[in-house]
Design an enzyme around this catalytic site. Structure first.
Site, PDB file in Angstrom:
ATOM      1  N   CYS A 130      -2.143  -2.775   8.144  1.00  0.00           N
ATOM      2  CA  CYS A 130      -1.960  -3.733   7.052  1.00  0.00           C
ATOM      3  C   CYS A 130      -0.662  -4.539   7.185  1.00  0.00           C
ATOM      4  CB  CYS A 130      -2.006  -3.016   5.711  1.00  0.00           C
ATOM      5  SG  CYS A 130      -3.625  -2.257   5.381  1.00  0.00           S
ATOM      6  N   ASP A 140       0.790  -1.236   0.000  1.00  0.00           N
ATOM      7  CA  ASP A 140       0.000   0.000   0.000  1.00  0.00           C
ATOM      8  C   ASP A 140       0.824   1.289   0.000  1.00  0.00           C
ATOM      9  OD1 ASP A 140      -1.897  -1.967   0.283  1.00  0.00           O
ATOM     10  OD2 ASP A 140      -2.520  -1.382   2.285  1.00  0.00           O
ATOM     11  N   LYS A 187      -6.982  -4.244  -3.066  1.00  0.00           N
ATOM     12  CA  LYS A 187      -7.624  -4.904  -1.934  1.00  0.00           C
ATOM     13  C   LYS A 187      -8.441  -3.909  -1.115  1.00  0.00           C
ATOM     14  CE  LYS A 187      -3.623  -4.521   1.242  1.00  0.00           C
ATOM     15  NZ  LYS A 187      -4.211  -3.788   2.356  1.00  0.00           N
TER      16      LYS A 187
END
Length: 306
Positions: free
Chosen positions: A223, A129, A190
């Site tokens: 995450c 990310d 995602k």
């Protein structure tokens, strides 16, 4: 002519009898074996075993199928998928194969210290990310992007597969332009916090012998943390690159790294990772890796406690 026709009929009857016998033998063989799905880590492979096969036979079967991935220093438990409970349960030692079933081999936590050895052939990089919309919010984002680019360069030089995730890219943008994603194995969007999605598990299954994941990106306490927990739950060793991992809050970042280190995840640095992967100045790629780390990584505020 009549004699020839009679001879042909006899031959046809003999062939028909032979085929019936073969079918009966095949059916008998099938009746003595049941299909079993053997799962370990991110892998699942179908096979079969004779009726009555017990615990020791199952262990040997797992070793024959996954021996190159199994760490002999760890303890394991075999689990059976229960239709009644809808989840895996521990397999009784008295178990014997009596029907089609699904089994998995689960590594237990090691009592010994994780060694953390890395080799290019058994390692994959996870870039989590690193997106444009996070730039103004994440502490020292420029620094972790700079280090992330070093890691991606090193992965290309050493032939290490790279998996990249993007959290809701429609709203949060794509991976920042500073990161060169040339040649990465997978870029996956995602909404889940963890990178361990079915597509990622499928990609890992295509990499023979993978044992270690080098993980970096944002956010450390969300995450990164969830991905690391999911990976070690699948028996993989996780290395988090501290100088390429950050959060909006330094307190969240520090306490997440401390928590993860306590459960056996290796918290390390980019230079340590890259040099460990070449391991020797005589490595054919050492000079190229040396050029990447010739200038030290940024000594940013990531070093501060909170």
């Amino acid at each position: 002519m009549q004699e020839i026709c009679q001879k042909n009929r006899l031959l046809e009857d003999a062939e028909s009898t032979r085929q019936n016998i073969m079918a009966e033998l095949q059916q008998h063989s099938n009746n003595n074996h049941f299909p079993i799905l053997f799962s370990f880590s991110v892998f699942s492979r179908p096979s079969s075993l004779p009726v009555g096969s017990g615990y020791e036979v199952l262990i040997q079967k797992f070793l024959s199928m996954y021996g190159d991935q199994i760490d002999i220093h760890r303890k394991f438990v075999i689990q059976l998928f229960s239709e009644e409970w809808g989840q895996y349960i521990d397999l009784p030692k008295s178990f014997a194969v009596a029907e089609k079933c699904k089994l998995r081999l689960v590594p237990l936590q090691m009592t010994m210290t994780t060694l953390g050895n890395l080799t290019p052939a058994t390692t994959v990089f996870f870039c989590c990310d690193m997106q444009e919309r996070f730039r103004p919010a994440i502490k020292y984002f420029g620094d972790i992007i700079s280090v992330g680019q070093r890691l991606l360069q090193g992965a290309r030089i050493l032939g290490i597969p790279v998996i990249v995730s993007e959290q809701y890219p429609k709203g949060l943008g794509s991976t920042v332009q500073e990161l060169d994603l040339t040649g990465v194995k997978l870029v996956i969007p995602k909404t889940k916090f963890s990178m361990v999605l079915p597509e990622v598990e499928a990609a890992l299954a295509e990499i023979p012998g993978v044992r270690s994941v080098v993980l970096f990106g944002v956010e450390t306490h969300v995450c990164i943390q969830q991905t690391a927990l999911d990976l070690i739950g699948r028996g993989l060793e996780v290395h988090i690159v501290a100088d390429s991992t950050s959060s909006r809050s330094m307190m969240d970042r520090v306490f997440a790294l401390e928590r993860l280190a306590r459960i056996g995840i290796i918290v390390t640095t980019s230079e340590s990772i890259l040099l460990q992967l070449v391991s020797d100045k005589d490595h054919p790629k050492f000079k190229e890796i040396q050029n990447i780390i010739k200038a030290s990584a940024p000594e940013s505020g990531l070093l501060s406690k909170v």
